[in-house]
Write an enzyme that holds these catalytic residues in place. Structure first.
Site, PDB file in Angstrom:
ATOM      1  N   LYS A  76       0.836  -1.211   0.000  1.00 14.97           N
ATOM      2  CA  LYS A  76       0.000   0.000   0.000  1.00 14.97           C
ATOM      3  C   LYS A  76       0.862   1.248   0.000  1.00 14.97           C
ATOM      4  CE  LYS A  76      -3.782  -2.131   2.504  1.00 14.97           C
ATOM      5  NZ  LYS A  76      -4.249  -2.541   3.808  1.00 14.97           N
ATOM      6  N   GLN A 120      -5.096  -1.176   9.743  1.00 13.00           N
ATOM      7  CA  GLN A 120      -5.020  -2.537   9.216  1.00 13.00           C
ATOM      8  C   GLN A 120      -5.655  -3.534  10.182  1.00 13.00           C
ATOM      9  OE1 GLN A 120      -3.895  -3.334   6.147  1.00 13.00           O
ATOM     10  NE2 GLN A 120      -4.149  -5.526   6.422  1.00 13.00           N
ATOM     11  N   ASP A 143     -11.545   2.880   3.965  1.00 15.10           N
ATOM     12  CA  ASP A 143     -11.900   1.460   3.969  1.00 15.10           C
ATOM     13  C   ASP A 143     -13.409   1.271   3.804  1.00 15.10           C
ATOM     14  OD1 ASP A 143      -9.966  -0.565   4.170  1.00 15.10           O
ATOM     15  OD2 ASP A 143      -9.515  -0.047   6.256  1.00 15.10           O
TER      16      ASP A 143
HETATM   17  N1  GUN Z   1      -7.268  -6.619   6.405  1.00 24.07           N
HETATM   18  C1  GUN Z   1      -7.563  -7.399   5.342  1.00 24.07           C
HETATM   19  N2  GUN Z   1      -8.186  -6.680   4.385  1.00 24.07           N
HETATM   20  C2  GUN Z   1      -8.300  -5.424   4.861  1.00 24.07           C
HETATM   21  C3  GUN Z   1      -8.838  -4.228   4.328  1.00 24.07           C
HETATM   22  O1  GUN Z   1      -9.384  -4.173   3.216  1.00 24.07           O
HETATM   23  N3  GUN Z   1      -8.732  -3.136   5.131  1.00 24.07           N
HETATM   24  C4  GUN Z   1      -8.168  -3.174   6.367  1.00 24.07           C
HETATM   25  N4  GUN Z   1      -8.129  -2.041   7.089  1.00 24.07           N
HETATM   26  N5  GUN Z   1      -7.647  -4.265   6.895  1.00 24.07           N
HETATM   27  C5  GUN Z   1      -7.715  -5.390   6.134  1.00 24.07           C
END
Ligand code: GUN
Length: 321
Positions: A76, A120, A143
């Site tokens: 990311k 996350q 998100d």
């Molecule tokens: N963990 C696995 N997929 C995601 C996601 O799309 N966003 C976040 N914040 N954590 C994750």
């Protein structure tokens, strides 16, 4: 049913010689190519916004040492900078308290250089996920997990929608490009009901006028129900669970699963035991009946990050207008 049409982004799956009896026929939906196109659009949007003196900023918070999360976060951050955005990274140790995390979220909410916030998941057990997600300013919730955005999505209102399902929708619209990306009237089956993928996926498909069936661990006759689908989205987290018997000939299959499995020395092309990534869909068998399918890796995965950055750009545009 509308028959999906192969697009410029799809290539024929090549049949391994051992499968001559039951040759794969599905087209491969190329998530890498689709994500590259989206990232180019985002990069252009970022450059345009920069002419107004605004650089979108994405803050990513990672708690603990979960190896999969470390990889996601690294990717990311790399893509964020490549798109011309500012990247703010906050790595916290496993013993961080909920109060400390909430204080960090509050400071990111107040920071005008931060337009998007991602914490996350999963979080350590002593931290309540709900409390943290609800603390994020909904305008910065890239998100799409805040209840305000979840509610807006269900109502079909303008929302920051979760990235993985949004990426799946883009791949589906690309696959049905000859129908103008129109999915109206198609029967979509979503397997899984997580807040991150299954539930928002069903909302997005409904908003696109699909007839939606949601399957989960308590569903009766899931394979029989799934066999009625024109579109199958698998998001269960169980390696190779969906086999050809679940799939109607000609269906389009989107595999959200990313499962790491052990591979014995005999099965490994290198002759050495190793781990490898597989989806929730048994690719080889399903590719012999589906008309189009996403691979793992290289399907949905790259779209998630691209959609995250598209959401960050959208958030920055809204906050600066
Ligand atoms: N963990 C696995 N997929 C995601 C996601 O799309 N966003 C976040 N914040 N954590 C994750």
């Amino acid at each position: 049913m509308n028959t999906p049409t192969a697009t410029a982004t799809t290539t024929l799956v090549t049949a391994p010689s051992s499968e001559a009896v039951n040759p794969p026929r599905a087209h491969l939906i190329d998530g890498k190519a689709a994500s590259t196109r989206l990232l180019e659009e985002v990069t252009a949007g970022v450059a345009e916004l920069a002419t107004r003196g605004v650089t979108p900023g994405l803050a990513v918070v990672l708690i603990g040492e979960d190896p999969a999360s470390q990889v996601y976060v690294r990717n990311k951050l790399k893509r964020t900078v490549e798109c011309g955005m500012h990247s703010f990274e906050h790595r916290l140790t496993d013993d961080t308290s909920e109060a400390e995390l909430l204080a960090l979220v509050a400071s990111l909410n107040a920071d005008p250089a931060v337009h998007g916030i991602l914490v996350q998941l999963p979080l350590p057990e002593h931290i309540q996920e709900d409390a943290v997600l609800e603390a994020i300013d909904p305008r910065k919730d890239v998100d799409g997990f805040h209840r305000m955005n979840v509610g807006a999505l269900i109502q079909g209102a303008d929302a920051l929608a979760p990235c993985t399902p949004t990426g799946c929708m883009r791949l589906l619209r690309d696959t049905f490009v000859e129908q103008g990306g129109d999915l109206s009237g198609l029967h979509a089956v979503v397997i899984g009901r997580s807040n991150i993928v299954g539930k928002p996926m069903a909302s997005l498909l409904l908003a696109a006028n699909c007839s939606v069936t949601q399957l989960h661990s308590r569903s009766r006759n899931p394979a029989e129900l799934c066999r009625q689908a024109d579109i199958v989205v698998a998001a269960v987290g169980r390696p190779n669970m969906i086999t050809a018997e679940w799939i109607k000939p000609g269906a389009v299959v989107i595999d959200v699963g990313i499962n790491r499995i052990e591979q014995s020395a005999e099965d490994s092309p290198t002759g050495q035991a190793r781990t490898r990534l597989v989806g929730d869909v048994d690719f080889t068998s399903v590719a012999s009946v589906a008309s189009a399918i996403t691979p793992v890796p290289g399907g949905v995965g790259p779209m998630t990050i691209a959609c995250l950055l598209a959401n960050t750009l959208t958030a920055a545009l809204r906050q600066s207008s």
